[in-house]
Each structure stands twice: as structure tokens, then as C-alpha cells.
Design an enzyme around this catalytic site. Structure first.
Site, PDB file in Angstrom:
ATOM      1  N   ASP A  78      -4.082  -5.672  -6.648  1.00 40.80           N
ATOM      2  CA  ASP A  78      -5.061  -4.844  -6.247  1.00 40.80           C
ATOM      3  C   ASP A  78      -4.838  -3.418  -6.036  1.00 40.80           C
ATOM      4  O   ASP A  78      -5.616  -2.696  -5.339  1.00 40.80           O
ATOM      5  CB  ASP A  78      -6.050  -5.581  -5.284  1.00 40.80           C
ATOM      6  CG  ASP A  78      -5.431  -5.163  -3.937  1.00 40.80           C
ATOM      7  OD1 ASP A  78      -4.587  -4.743  -3.544  1.00 40.80           O
ATOM      8  OD2 ASP A  78      -6.446  -4.992  -3.100  1.00 40.80           O
ATOM      9  N   GLU A  79      -3.558  -3.036  -6.445  1.00 37.92           N
ATOM     10  CA  GLU A  79      -3.140  -1.489  -6.058  1.00 37.92           C
ATOM     11  C   GLU A  79      -2.568  -0.971  -7.313  1.00 37.92           C
ATOM     12  O   GLU A  79      -1.588  -1.735  -7.830  1.00 37.92           O
ATOM     13  CB  GLU A  79      -2.325  -1.517  -4.991  1.00 37.92           C
ATOM     14  CG  GLU A  79      -3.091  -1.158  -3.465  1.00 37.92           C
ATOM     15  CD  GLU A  79      -2.045  -0.877  -2.430  1.00 37.92           C
ATOM     16  OE1 GLU A  79      -1.182  -0.089  -2.632  1.00 37.92           O
ATOM     17  OE2 GLU A  79      -2.093  -1.982  -1.581  1.00 37.92           O
TER      18      GLU A  79
ATOM     19  N   ASP B 216      -7.134   1.399  -4.971  1.00 40.08           N
ATOM     20  CA  ASP B 216      -7.078   0.034  -4.167  1.00 40.08           C
ATOM     21  C   ASP B 216      -8.295  -0.641  -4.281  1.00 40.08           C
ATOM     22  O   ASP B 216      -9.383  -0.185  -3.594  1.00 40.08           O
ATOM     23  CB  ASP B 216      -6.785   0.461  -2.946  1.00 40.08           C
ATOM     24  CG  ASP B 216      -6.360  -0.569  -1.785  1.00 40.08           C
ATOM     25  OD1 ASP B 216      -6.850  -1.783  -1.980  1.00 40.08           O
ATOM     26  OD2 ASP B 216      -5.474  -0.547  -0.751  1.00 40.08           O
TER      27      ASP B 216
HETATM   28  P1  TTP Z   1      -5.429  -5.576   0.700  1.00 46.25           P
HETATM   29  O1  TTP Z   1      -5.748  -4.543  -0.123  1.00 46.25           O
HETATM   30  O2  TTP Z   1      -4.740  -5.680   1.941  1.00 46.25           O
HETATM   31  O3  TTP Z   1      -6.914  -5.976   1.209  1.00 46.25           O
HETATM   32  P2  TTP Z   1      -8.363  -6.309   0.745  1.00 46.25           P
HETATM   33  O4  TTP Z   1      -8.371  -5.791  -0.743  1.00 46.25           O
HETATM   34  O5  TTP Z   1      -8.921  -7.721   1.036  1.00 46.25           O
HETATM   35  O6  TTP Z   1      -9.571  -5.324   1.569  1.00 46.25           O
HETATM   36  P3  TTP Z   1      -9.600  -3.629   1.399  1.00 46.25           P
HETATM   37  O7  TTP Z   1     -10.897  -3.367   1.140  1.00 46.25           O
HETATM   38  O8  TTP Z   1      -9.048  -3.212   3.072  1.00 46.25           O
HETATM   39  O9  TTP Z   1      -8.485  -3.083   0.545  1.00 46.25           O
HETATM   40  O10 TTP Z   1      -5.160  -6.918   0.181  1.00 46.25           O
HETATM   41  C1  TTP Z   1      -5.234  -7.434  -1.253  1.00 46.25           C
HETATM   42  C2  TTP Z   1      -5.581  -8.920  -1.470  1.00 46.25           C
HETATM   43  O11 TTP Z   1      -4.346  -9.516  -1.054  1.00 46.25           O
HETATM   44  C3  TTP Z   1      -6.748  -9.333  -0.693  1.00 46.25           C
HETATM   45  O12 TTP Z   1      -7.715  -9.298  -1.153  1.00 46.25           O
HETATM   46  C4  TTP Z   1      -6.192 -10.760  -0.213  1.00 46.25           C
HETATM   47  C5  TTP Z   1      -4.694 -10.704  -0.373  1.00 46.25           C
HETATM   48  N1  TTP Z   1      -4.183 -10.769   0.934  1.00 46.25           N
HETATM   49  C6  TTP Z   1      -3.565 -12.012   1.321  1.00 46.25           C
HETATM   50  O13 TTP Z   1      -3.864 -12.859   0.670  1.00 46.25           O
HETATM   51  N2  TTP Z   1      -2.951 -12.166   2.708  1.00 46.25           N
HETATM   52  C7  TTP Z   1      -3.079 -10.897   3.459  1.00 46.25           C
HETATM   53  O14 TTP Z   1      -2.803 -10.892   4.768  1.00 46.25           O
HETATM   54  C8  TTP Z   1      -3.341  -9.579   3.092  1.00 46.25           C
HETATM   55  C9  TTP Z   1      -3.657  -8.405   3.930  1.00 46.25           C
HETATM   56  C10 TTP Z   1      -3.960  -9.613   1.814  1.00 46.25           C
HETATM   57 CA    CA Z   2      -7.474  -3.779  -1.495  1.00 47.08          CA
END
Ligand code: TTP
Ligand code: CA
Length: 367
Positions: free
Chosen positions: A110-111, A10
Site C-alpha cells: 500500500d505504499e 500511502d
Molecule cells: P499501514 O499503512 O501501516 O496502515 P493502514 O493502511 O491500515 O492505515 P493508514 O491509514 O494509517 O495508512 O499498513 C498497510 C496495511 O498493512 C494495513 O492495511 C494492514 C497491513 N498491516 C498488518 O497486517 N499488520 C500491521 O501491524 C500493520 C501496521 C499493517
Molecule cells: Ca496505509
């Protein structure tokens, strides 16, 4: 059966980390990426933020005007989402992952899950080194950090991943899995939302450990057979879902903006050459053959056009794409006087190489 070894990767604060990557000078400042609805200057919501901004309480979903308020007096920087750029970085990382596993399941931008059982010979010790190697490789090649959760199945890998971020590596071995889950609230399980959490609370179930011990028969009566059995298994760290590609791609394409608007064939082909490099890598990584090559054009007046050519026989090589992109652009430019702003290369009509694996039935008949 051999233990499986599953990774969930992730990417850390992904959109914001992408912005840091192209503006390294902002790394020590709060960084916010937002979707601007355009009604007023500050209307819209936060997509994500870096960990410095999170310290001020700025998180995904927060209205932008509130984010600005919380960050008042800091040197915070705000960006508009740029999905094209984030997708490009994501694809480069996914491509690196493909070099480390034969089973990759991309869940979102991103996963991704990687089944690395064979690569680490079922060993969780080797899995640690392997995970560190992948992290270092992506950091060196792309410059992005991410978190890996390692477990005997997808469920454990996911929860392990969430337990320590950013730049984390959490490994849960099969014999630790139940104890790892036990103290966590039930809503950490996929499929347990607000309603189910409330229902379970009524039944006296708050933690996954309590759910694991609960009479499965009663769970089935309350939630139905499918969910009841799923909750029972999940709480007991049992999950047999395979890591598998989410459907085959129908096309692979790449679009880019020219450094300046142009009607010059060679200048345009320089750009499409870069795009073709990207596309062919994806095709090779997936073991595809293709039959159709297309170009995509956005003119200066923002009108867009596509042109395609389809062959009788499938191809696998880069030259066929390069040659046909040239032919399509030569023809297009001779017909259209407008300067071009953006160009794209798309390849489709895929067939897949036969896997080298023996079919199960051939074992039965050859005995
Ligand atoms: P996430 O993996 O939930 O968050 P992240 O990568 O920003 O942070 P973390 O370090 O906790 O993993 O989400 C992935 C991407 O999806 C994030 O960079 C932006 C997008 N996103 C949105 O646009 N709106 C949202 O509400 C969420 C949760 C994510
Ligand atoms: Ca993430």
C-alpha cells in the site's frame, strides 16, 4: 541541479478500506480486519481497522479478543484478511501510477514512491494539482482513497505523508524541509529505533533539529561512519536516494476462482481471459517481452498443477498468451477428469525493451 519532486502515496487504512469497497453498506461502522490464528474463535490479531474503529482504540497488532471487547455494543464488523483481493486492488492502483511517472518504486502493498520531477517541471505548485489529479483518478477508477506526501526527496515525502492522514496531501518545499523536520522526535527518521533513540537521548539529542546541529564528527565516532553521516544528512533534510523499481519482476501472474467448479473449456477460458487482460496490462506497463506462458490449476480436491510452454522468440502481445492458455487447457482437460476450482495465468522469461534514453557515454563520444 534541478529540484526533485517526489511523491509518497500511502493508501488509507488499506485492508479495511478494501473491505468497505466491496461492502459499501459497512462504511459507517467500525471495520476490523484480522489474522485469525484458528486456535480459538477469537485468537489472532488486528491487521488494520478503519478510522471509526480506531476511535475505540482498535489498531494494528491488538489481540482480536481485546478488539472485540473495545467494540462491544457497537455494530462493528470483523473480516479475515484476504491478501489476494488486496493485492489485486493494489496492482490496479500501481498500474494507474505508472501512467503518471516513469520512476515508480513500490515499497509495500500500500505504499509507493513516484518521481514526478519531469512531469511537473520541478514545480511544487504544479505538484499540488498533479497529486490531486492522481488522487481523483484512482478514486474514480478504483474507489480507493490515499494520502500523498510531497517533498524534494524520499525522506521528506515519507514524513510529510505521515503528518496528515487519511485522504491527505502535504507538500513540503525544499526551503521548508529543515524547519519541518526540526521539531519532530528523532525516531521519525528511518533507521532510528529504540536503541538509537536512547543513545541519542543520552547525548542530549531528542529532536531532529538537535540532531541536525550536532557535530557530525562525534556522530561518526559514536555510530560509525555510514550511520553517522546518514543521521547528519537525514536530519538536515538531505537525501539523494533515487526512486527506483525494486528489482525486475521474474514473473507476472494472476489467479482467480471460478464462479462454479467446472471441467468446461469455454467456461474456464472466460475466466482466464480476464486474468490475461490483467497480466498483459502489467507487461505492457513495464515494457516487457516474454518467452513463457503457464497455467495454474487448483482442482476440487485442492490438488494443484501447472503446465507451461516456452517459445524460442520473445513475444509482447496478448494473443500469444490467449492462444497458448487455450492450448495448455485443452491438453490439461483431456488428461485430467477432475473439476477445477481455481485457475491462474502466469507469464515469465522476461526481457526488457531498450530504454529510449541516450546513454551518457554517447554524449561524451559524439561531441
Ligand atoms: P499501514 O499503512 O501501516 O496502515 P493502514 O493502511 O491500515 O492505515 P493508514 O491509514 O494509517 O495508512 O499498513 C498497510 C496495511 O498493512 C494495513 O492495511 C494492514 C497491513 N498491516 C498488518 O497486517 N499488520 C500491521 O501491524 C500493520 C501496521 C499493517
Ligand atoms: Ca496505509
Amino acid at each position: 541541479m534541478q529540484n526533485r519532486v517526489i511523491f509518497l502515496a500511502d493508501f488509507d487504512y488499506f485492508f479495511a478500506q478494501c473491505e468497505e469497497l466491496r461492502n459499501p453498506a459497512i462504511k459507517d461502522k467500525p471495520v476490523v480486519v484480522g489474522v485469525y490464528s484458528g486456535r480459538t474463535e477469537d485468537s489472532g490479531a488486528v491487521s488494520t481497522s478503519n478510522y471509526i474503529a480506531r476511535k475505540y482504540g482498535v489498531k494494528s497488532g491488538l489481540p482480536l479478543f481485546m478488539a472485540k471487547k473495545k467494540l462491544e455494543g457497537t455494530d462493528a464488523i470483523f473480516f479475515k484478511v484476504d491478501h489476494e483481493y488486496y493485492d489485486q486492488i493494489s496492482s490496479r492502483i500501481m498500474q494507474i501510477f505508472r501512467g503518471y511517472t516513469t520512476a515508480l518504486e513500490q515499497v509495500s502493498v500500500d505504499e509507493a514512491y513516484l518521481d514526478v520531477t519531469e512531469e511537473v517541471e520541478g514545480s511544487f505548485d504544479k505538484a499540488r494539482e498533479y497529486a490531486q489529479k492522481i488522487k481523483a483518478d484512482v478514486k474514480a477508477q478504483v474507489g480507493i482513497s490515499f494520502t500523498i506526501g510531497v517533498g524534494p526527496n524520499k525522506l521528506i515525502a515519507k514524513i510529510a505523508c505521515d503528518s496528515q492522514k487519511p485522504d491527505g496531501l502535504t507538500i513540503i518545499e525544499p526551503n521548508e524541509a529543515k524547519a519541518f523536520l526540526a521539531p519532530l522526535p528523532v525516531d521519525r527518521l528511518l533507521g532510528v529505533g529504540k536503541k538509537t533513540t536512547a543513545k541519542m537521548a543520552e547525548m542530549g539529542i531528542k529532536t531532529i533539529g538537535e540532531l541536525a546541529k550536532y557535530d557530525c564528527q562525534v556522530l561518526i565516532e559514536v555510530f560509525g561512519k555510514v550511520l553517522g553521516i546518514y543521521f547528519h544528512n537525514a536530519a538536515n533534510a538531505v537525501d539523494n536516494e533515487p526512486v527506483q523499481e525494486q528489482g525486475e519482476a521474474e514473473s507476472i501472474s494472476k489467479i482467480g476462482t471460478l464462479k462454479q467448479d467446472s471441467h468446461d473449456l469455454d467456461f474456464i477460458l472466460q475466466k482466464t481471459g480476464e486474468l490475461t487482460d490483467f497480466v498483459i496490462k502489467e507487461i505492457v506497463a513495464r515494457g516487457y517481452s516474454y518467452k513463457t506462458v503457464s497455467i495454474y490449476v487448483v482442482n476440487v480436491d485442492l490438488s494443484s498443477r501447472t503446465r507451461s510452454v516456452t517459445f524460442e522468440q520473445p513475444s509482447k502481445d496478448k494473443e500469444t498468451i490467449t492462444k497458448n492458455v487455450r492450448i495448455l487447457f485443452e491438453k490439461f482437460l483431456s488428461e485430467s477428469p477432475l473439476e477445477i476450482r481455481r485457475v491462474g495465468v502466469k507469464v515469465s522469461g522476461f526481457s526488457k525493451d531498450q530504454p529510449q534514453q541516450k546513454q551518457l557515454t554517447s554524449f561524451f563520444t559524439s561531441g
